[in-house]
Scaffold this active site. Structure first.
Site, PDB file in Angstrom:
ATOM      1  N   GLY A  70      52.830  16.573  -2.895  1.00  0.00           N
ATOM      2  CA  GLY A  70      53.366  17.741  -3.583  1.00  0.00           C
ATOM      3  C   GLY A  70      54.508  18.371  -2.794  1.00  0.00           C
ATOM      4  CG  ASP A  71      58.475  19.636  -1.417  1.00  0.00           C
ATOM      5  OD1 ASP A  71      58.119  19.632  -0.241  1.00  0.00           O
ATOM      6  OD2 ASP A  71      59.500  20.228  -1.814  1.00  0.00           O
ATOM      7  CB  SER A  72      56.939  24.428  -3.675  1.00  0.00           C
ATOM      8  OG  SER A  72      55.709  24.145  -4.309  1.00  0.00           O
TER       9      SER A  72
END
Ligand SMILES: Nc1nc2c(ncn2[C@@H]2O[C@H](COP(=O)(O)OP(=O)(O)OP(=O)(O)O)[C@@H](O)[C@H]2O)c(=O)[nH]1
Length: 194
Positions: A70-72
């Protein structure tokens, strides 16, 4: 066959645990700075590239296992912000965010044996209310260093909610993991009960 979360993010781990998903955690070994440098100005592509890189990297080390990455990425008026370096940097970020709209993009990917099998990207828009310097310091008195790992300098599930006039988008996306699409993908692969 095991499910692995390739993330050091405490909230991503908590979200999967609260959903009853059986998994273990493994930190990804990815040169995020190198990937960031190749995606100037394209938050969606960057968030996806980083999520996929994390999932793929860990999946190459665990043959047959499914891996979640995941990444934001956050931007305000076209300027991307990384996690604050220290408390003063966090205060500077919040002062800049005051009264402005932030776009937060979160991507999630699934990989197996180094192959990317699925992904989802979603974004949210968070409208910061005007923040006084006094408020910012009082907020950081309460929230620093706990928010030091949070890219937007807030935990929406906590005091972060006091920063905003309005929020448009999925709560889980804001926390950093588009959870509902991910749970659907896990069900489709028999990785959690349908
Ligand atoms: N608790 C909380 N964390 C948030 C919130 N918004 C963003 N984050 C976190 O901010 C971090 C964004 O940095 P990323 O690079 O995506 O992930 P990371 O924390 O470095 O962890 P890795 O997956 O190991 O890279 C993530 O951990 C998100 O979960 C929020 O509202 N609450």
């Amino acid at each position: 066959m095991t499910l692995i979360l390739a993330s050091s993010s405490a909230i991503r781990r908590a979200l999967l645990e609260q959903a009853g998903v059986s998994f273990r955690v493994e930190r990804p070994d990815v040169d995020e700075a190198r990937i960031e440098a190749t995606h100037a100005g394209h938050d969606f592509e960057l968030a996806l590239s980083l999520a996929e890189a994390k999932a793929a990297e860990v999946s190459t080390r665990h043959s047959g296992d499914w891996v979640i990455g995941g990444d934001s990425v956050v931007s305000v008026e076209g300027r991307r912000f990384m996690k604050p370096r220290d408390r003063d940097d966090a205060a500077d970020h919040l002062l800049h965010f005051s009264g402005k709209a932030m776009r937060l993009v979160s991507a999630v990917a699934l990989a197996r044996n180094g192959e990317l099998e699925w992904n989802h990207i979603s974004d949210a828009v968070l409208h910061f209310r005007p923040l006084s310097e006094e408020f910012i310091q009082a907020y950081l008195d309460a929230e620093w260093p706990d928010v030091s790992y949070c890219v937007g300098v807030f935990r929406m599930e906590g005091l972060g909610v006091t920063l905003f006039d309005e929020v448009e988008g999925d709560h889980f996306t804001i926390l950093g993991l588009p959870l509902l699409p991910l749970l659907g993908a896990l069900r489709e692969r028999g990785l959690m009960a349908s």
